[in-house]
Enzyme design. Structure first.
Site, PDB file in Angstrom:
ATOM      1  N   HIS A 103       0.838  -1.106   0.030  1.00 25.73           N
ATOM      2  CA  HIS A 103       0.055   0.004   0.030  1.00 25.73           C
ATOM      3  C   HIS A 103       0.950   1.102   0.028  1.00 25.73           C
ATOM      4  CE1 HIS A 103      -2.724  -3.120   2.280  1.00 25.73           C
ATOM      5  NE2 HIS A 103      -3.408  -2.616   1.067  1.00 25.73           N
ATOM      6  N   GLY A 139      -2.564  -2.054  -6.896  1.00 19.19           N
ATOM      7  CA  GLY A 139      -1.327  -2.997  -7.213  1.00 19.19           C
ATOM      8  C   GLY A 139      -1.626  -4.223  -8.153  1.00 19.19           C
ATOM      9  N   GLN A 181      -8.330  -7.894 -10.334  1.00 19.92           N
ATOM     10  CA  GLN A 181      -9.186  -6.699 -10.118  1.00 19.92           C
ATOM     11  C   GLN A 181      -8.797  -5.572 -10.805  1.00 19.92           C
ATOM     12  OE1 GLN A 181      -9.805  -5.710  -5.590  1.00 19.92           O
ATOM     13  NE2 GLN A 181      -7.847  -4.397  -6.123  1.00 19.92           N
TER      14      GLN A 181
HETATM   15  O1  PAF Z   1      -7.797  -4.351  -3.212  1.00 21.42           O
HETATM   16  C1  PAF Z   1      -8.606  -4.186  -2.395  1.00 21.42           C
HETATM   17  O2  PAF Z   1      -7.932  -3.884  -1.059  1.00 21.42           O
HETATM   18  C2  PAF Z   1     -10.004  -4.071  -2.316  1.00 21.42           C
HETATM   19  O3  PAF Z   1     -10.365  -4.786  -3.144  1.00 21.42           O
HETATM   20  C3  PAF Z   1     -10.291  -2.407  -2.654  1.00 21.42           C
HETATM   21  C4  PAF Z   1      -9.986  -2.222  -4.140  1.00 21.42           C
HETATM   22  C5  PAF Z   1      -9.912  -1.402  -1.703  1.00 21.42           C
HETATM   23  C6  PAF Z   1     -12.180  -2.593  -2.701  1.00 21.42           C
HETATM   24  O4  PAF Z   1     -12.562  -2.740  -1.583  1.00 21.42           O
END
Ligand code: PAF
Length: 280
Positions: free
Chosen positions: A37, A147, A153
């Site tokens: 992060h 990421g 995603q």
């Molecule tokens: O990758 C994550 O931490 C989650 O899927 C996100 C993008 C914050 C959505 O809740």
């Protein structure tokens, strides 16, 4: 750094920044922040005048048997990290702030969402797309940072933004790893000492697969077999999937003749871990 718990507070601040002509970067997270992060936040700070980090464990992306109740949380540590890195606003709403009792609107991307993790997590990506859409609207961000660790995603969010004409640029950022190769993840904290040691098998197997592809292997099934064999050599590991898919539609491919994503999901002692490599 501002700490906001309501949508109204964020919108008021965003209105002010927009009036001043400032650009906004958004880093959506579920908290329990780690160096993965941090790399997204650092990049957002470099590329935008103001940075918002959302810190919200989104209930609608968890299936009924998944770890919503036990998902790790440490908001004080998250605040410190965000503040140290130059975040301007951290948004930490309660679920009731994001989802009214009569909430009925969902966003979904078909085809891409039913492959890979979508097979064992059928509601997951609709939950992600819905919360991310809300965060994009609330933050009015110019750029949002995701990421590559969650490659599916990333692909889905990019497609949603393109298909639905969201006015935002999606920036994909490299996977951040521990010294022994394990991809950083908030869920790594679920691993026992022994499982943590064994979990490096994912990266070892993917390294071998990537070397095969980069040295010209065109047979995707050979790459899958090689990765699977390495993972299966570890008795604590149970494969959910090992797949080579095209890096556009995320459909399984037999022949490697364009950009591909090779992705794995593996249970190590019942903790589900994911990892991947992309060859463009
Ligand atoms: O990758 C994550 O931490 C989650 O899927 C996100 C993008 C914050 C959505 O809740």
């Amino acid at each position: 750094m501002l700490v906001a718990t309501t949508i109204k507070e964020v919108k008021e601040q965003v209105r002010q920044w927009k009036k001043e002509g400032l650009t906004i970067g958004l880093v959506p997270t579920m908290g329990y922040l780690h160096e993965g992060h941090a790399s997204l936040i650092k990049r957002a700070v470099l590329e935008n005048d103001r940075v918002i980090v959302s810190d919200f464990v989104n209930p609608i992306q968890f299936g009924p048997k998944e770890d919503l109740g036990t998902y790790p949380r440490d908001f004080d540590a998250d605040c410190k990290l965000c503040s140290d890195l130059g975040t301007d606003l951290i948004f930490h709403p309660e679920p009731s702030e994001m989802y009214a009792p009569d909430f009925h609107s969902y966003v979904g991307v078909d085809t891409l969402s039913t492959e890979l993790c979508g097979k064992s997590r059928p509601i997951h990506f609709n939950g992600v797309c819905t919360v991310v859409s809300k965060l994009f609207n609330i933050s009015e961000a110019d750029r949002a940072y995701f990421g590559q660790k969650d490659a599916q995603q990333l692909a889905i969010v990019k497609r949603m933004v393109r298909d639905l004409n969201f006015n935002i640029e999606i920036v994909g950022c490299p996977i951040i790893r521990e010294n022994d190769g394990l991809a950083k993840s908030s869920r790594n904290t679920y691993l026992s000492k022994e499982a943590r040691e064994k979990a490096t098998i994912l990266h070892k197997a993917l390294e071998k697969g990537e070397a095969m592809v980069r040295s010209g292997e065109k047979d995707a099934n050979k790459v899958v077999s090689s990765i699977s064999n390495i993972i299966e050599s570890e008795p604590l590991a149970k494969i959910d999937y090992v797949e080579v898919v095209d890096w556009n539609e995320l459909q399984k491919t037999d022949v490697i003749d364009g950009p591909i994503l090779t992705a794995v999901a593996v249970y190590i002692d019942n903790v589900r871990l994911i990892d991947n490599f992309i060859v463009e």
